[in-house]
Design an enzyme around this catalytic site. Structure first.
Site, PDB file in Angstrom:
ATOM      1  N   SER A  11       2.520  20.290  23.133  1.00 19.75           N
ATOM      2  CA  SER A  11       3.700  21.235  23.333  1.00 19.75           C
ATOM      3  C   SER A  11       4.442  21.435  21.993  1.00 19.75           C
ATOM      4  CB  SER A  11       4.939  20.291  24.054  1.00 19.75           C
ATOM      5  OG  SER A  11       6.079  21.032  23.993  1.00 19.75           O
ATOM      6  N   HIS A  36       1.221  24.550  24.905  1.00 17.39           N
ATOM      7  CA  HIS A  36       2.557  24.454  25.738  1.00 17.39           C
ATOM      8  C   HIS A  36       3.721  24.989  25.118  1.00 17.39           C
ATOM      9  CE1 HIS A  36       4.504  23.033  29.381  1.00 17.39           C
ATOM     10  NE2 HIS A  36       5.485  22.671  28.451  1.00 17.39           N
ATOM     11  N   ASP A  38       7.674  25.324  25.507  1.00 17.83           N
ATOM     12  CA  ASP A  38       8.772  24.865  26.100  1.00 17.83           C
ATOM     13  C   ASP A  38       9.997  25.873  25.915  1.00 17.83           C
ATOM     14  OD1 ASP A  38       7.593  21.870  25.921  1.00 17.83           O
ATOM     15  OD2 ASP A  38       8.122  22.590  27.828  1.00 17.83           O
ATOM     16  N   MET A  40      13.739  27.213  26.318  1.00 18.30           N
ATOM     17  CA  MET A  40      15.259  26.635  26.890  1.00 18.30           C
ATOM     18  C   MET A  40      16.207  27.424  26.444  1.00 18.30           C
ATOM     19  SD  MET A  40      14.526  22.541  25.689  1.00 18.30           S
ATOM     20  CE  MET A  40      12.862  21.674  26.050  1.00 18.30           C
ATOM     21  N   HIS A  70       6.268  27.248  29.676  1.00 18.70           N
ATOM     22  CA  HIS A  70       7.259  26.705  30.557  1.00 18.70           C
ATOM     23  C   HIS A  70       8.528  27.130  30.427  1.00 18.70           C
ATOM     24  CE1 HIS A  70       9.080  22.249  31.450  1.00 18.70           C
ATOM     25  NE2 HIS A  70       9.284  23.138  32.343  1.00 18.70           N
ATOM     26  N   MET A  72      12.421  26.791  31.262  1.00 27.17           N
ATOM     27  CA  MET A  72      13.513  26.095  31.467  1.00 27.17           C
ATOM     28  C   MET A  72      14.724  27.170  31.195  1.00 27.17           C
ATOM     29  SD  MET A  72      12.159  22.497  29.736  1.00 27.17           S
ATOM     30  CE  MET A  72      10.891  23.241  28.701  1.00 27.17           C
ATOM     31  N   MET A 141       7.641  17.403  36.325  1.00 22.30           N
ATOM     32  CA  MET A 141       8.455  16.771  34.992  1.00 22.30           C
ATOM     33  C   MET A 141       8.364  15.338  35.232  1.00 22.30           C
ATOM     34  SD  MET A 141       9.063  19.231  33.045  1.00 22.30           S
ATOM     35  CE  MET A 141      10.205  18.372  32.068  1.00 22.30           C
ATOM     36  N   GLY A 146      14.538  19.266  28.646  1.00 24.77           N
ATOM     37  CA  GLY A 146      15.672  19.591  27.992  1.00 24.77           C
ATOM     38  C   GLY A 146      15.482  19.043  26.510  1.00 24.77           C
ATOM     39  N   PHE A 147      14.477  17.857  26.363  1.00 24.28           N
ATOM     40  CA  PHE A 147      14.200  16.985  25.053  1.00 24.28           C
ATOM     41  C   PHE A 147      12.891  16.654  25.167  1.00 24.28           C
ATOM     42  CE2 PHE A 147      18.295  17.971  23.277  1.00 24.28           C
ATOM     43  CZ  PHE A 147      19.366  18.176  24.448  1.00 24.28           C
ATOM     44  N   GLY A 148      12.357  16.767  23.984  1.00 27.67           N
ATOM     45  CA  GLY A 148      10.950  15.809  23.728  1.00 27.67           C
ATOM     46  C   GLY A 148      11.249  14.466  23.318  1.00 27.67           C
ATOM     47  N   GLY A 149      10.322  13.627  23.225  1.00 23.58           N
ATOM     48  CA  GLY A 149      10.538  12.358  22.944  1.00 23.58           C
ATOM     49  C   GLY A 149      11.283  11.351  23.914  1.00 23.58           C
ATOM     50  N   ASP A 179       4.250  16.711  32.196  1.00 29.31           N
ATOM     51  CA  ASP A 179       5.070  17.159  31.174  1.00 29.31           C
ATOM     52  C   ASP A 179       6.346  16.291  30.657  1.00 29.31           C
ATOM     53  OD1 ASP A 179       6.800  20.039  30.095  1.00 29.31           O
ATOM     54  OD2 ASP A 179       6.379  18.410  29.002  1.00 29.31           O
ATOM     55  N   GLY A 180       6.198  15.392  29.737  1.00 33.06           N
ATOM     56  CA  GLY A 180       7.169  14.419  29.236  1.00 33.06           C
ATOM     57  C   GLY A 180       6.761  12.958  28.936  1.00 33.06           C
ATOM     58  N   GLY A 181       6.991  12.496  27.849  1.00 28.61           N
ATOM     59  CA  GLY A 181       6.734  10.957  27.715  1.00 28.61           C
ATOM     60  C   GLY A 181       5.144  10.631  27.850  1.00 28.61           C
ATOM     61  N   GLY A 201       3.980  16.272  23.293  1.00 27.77           N
ATOM     62  CA  GLY A 201       4.625  17.118  22.325  1.00 27.77           C
ATOM     63  C   GLY A 201       4.689  16.133  21.146  1.00 27.77           C
TER      64      GLY A 201
HETATM   65  C1  DX5 Z   1      11.221  18.655  28.126  1.00 26.93           C
HETATM   66  C2  DX5 Z   1      10.104  19.151  27.576  1.00 26.93           C
HETATM   67  C3  DX5 Z   1       9.160  17.794  26.835  1.00 26.93           C
HETATM   68  C4  DX5 Z   1       8.010  18.329  26.088  1.00 26.93           C
HETATM   69  C5  DX5 Z   1       7.150  17.233  25.974  1.00 26.93           C
HETATM   70  O1  DX5 Z   1      11.954  19.518  28.812  1.00 26.93           O
HETATM   71  O2  DX5 Z   1       9.216  19.737  28.395  1.00 26.93           O
HETATM   72  O3  DX5 Z   1       8.656  17.244  28.229  1.00 26.93           O
HETATM   73  O4  DX5 Z   1       7.346  19.215  26.632  1.00 26.93           O
HETATM   74  O5  DX5 Z   1       7.912  16.327  25.174  1.00 26.93           O
HETATM   75  P1  DX5 Z   1       7.104  14.790  24.765  1.00 26.93           P
HETATM   76  O6  DX5 Z   1       5.479  14.887  24.896  1.00 26.93           O
HETATM   77  O7  DX5 Z   1       7.445  14.605  23.342  1.00 26.93           O
HETATM   78  O8  DX5 Z   1       7.903  13.896  25.548  1.00 26.93           O
HETATM   79 ZN    ZN Z   2       7.329  21.601  29.192  1.00 28.26          ZN
END
Ligand code: DX5
Ligand code: ZN
Length: 227
Positions: A11, A36, A38, A40, A70, A72, A141, A146-149, A179-181, A201
């Site tokens: 991502s 990917h 993202d 927003m 994606h 959002m 999800m 909204g946020f990575g990490g 997607d996420g974490g 990401g």
């Molecule tokens: C949230 C994003 C994140 C991103 C991945 O809205 O969609 O999930 O893609 O973030 P990481 O892999 O850094 O958790």
């Molecule tokens: Zn995503």
């Protein structure tokens, strides 16, 4: 889609935007086939990322990169054409943003992209049962968007199980995406649960050597495929 699954989808939300081209090329050099994106809007999620121009710039880096977009955003119908014109190969929309989801999926397909539907952590997989034949991919999800990490939400794995069963029951063929974490500690367990596409990401773009990290994570996924 003829990709050998499971597959990693880096991502670019987590990439250094001052070096986006260099970092995307590094991910591709490491073997990434999907990118990917993202998107927003600061309304559906409390963050603003980037738009069709950036998707277009990234898609021009390599003809081979599969652009996984994606959305959002609220009112996604208004932006489907712009993202398809920018080079999106697949567009995923949140079920929570679509009053007429079946029509939105038809709109995505009419512009030549594959279709994806996204479920937030609190949305049940059974909400999309009527449209399982209309989608090429279902994105679960595993963080609040909204946020990575962020930390992976473990209960997502039971939603994967429910979705695998729904796909079999309905004789559907959509891919399951998370997607996420996702990181090197949980990637194997997530893939073994039946996930076909894993978005990562920070695990990718915070690495010293992005290409090597992509290769390492994809290798972990290839081992699952062989099991
Ligand atoms: C949230 C994003 C994140 C991103 C991945 O809205 O969609 O999930 O893609 O973030 P990481 O892999 O850094 O958790
Ligand atoms: Zn995503």
């Amino acid at each position: 889609m003829n990709f050998s699954l499971p597959i990693l989808a880096p991502s670019i939300l987590a990439a250094d935007k001052a070096q986006l081209g260099v970092q995307v090329q590094a991910a591709l050099d490491g073997g990434a086939q999907w990118i990917h994106c993202d998107i927003m809007d600061g309304h559906f999620v409390p963050n603003i990322s980037f738009g069709p121009d950036v998707v277009g710039a990234v898609s021009r880096i390599s003809d081979e990169a599969f652009m996984d977009v994606h959305l959002m955003i609220e009112n996604p119908d208004q932006y489907i054409e712009a993202f398809c014109d920018a080079g999106a190969n697949l567009i995923s929309v949140h079920v929570e943003t679509c009053v007429h989801l079946h029509r939105t999926l038809q709109l995505i397909r009419s512009h030549g992209a594959l279709t994806g539907v996204v479920l937030n952590p609190a949305t049940t997989v059974y909400q999309i049962e009527p449209i399982l034949q209309e989608v090429d991919l279902v994105l679960l999800m595993s963080v609040n968007p909204g946020f990575g990490g962020q930390q992976f939400i473990p209960s997502t794995l039971s939603k994967v199980q429910e979705l695998v069963e729904l796909r079999e029951l309905n004789d559907a063929s959509f891919l399951i995406q998370i997607d996420g974490g996702v990181n090197s500690k949980n990637i194997t367990e997530i893939a073994e649960a039946g996930v076909d596409v894993l978005v990562a990401g920070n695990a990718v773009f915070s690495a010293e050597d992005i290409a090597a990290k992509v290769a390492e994570l994809q290798e972990r996924l290839d081992q699952v495929q062989g099991e």
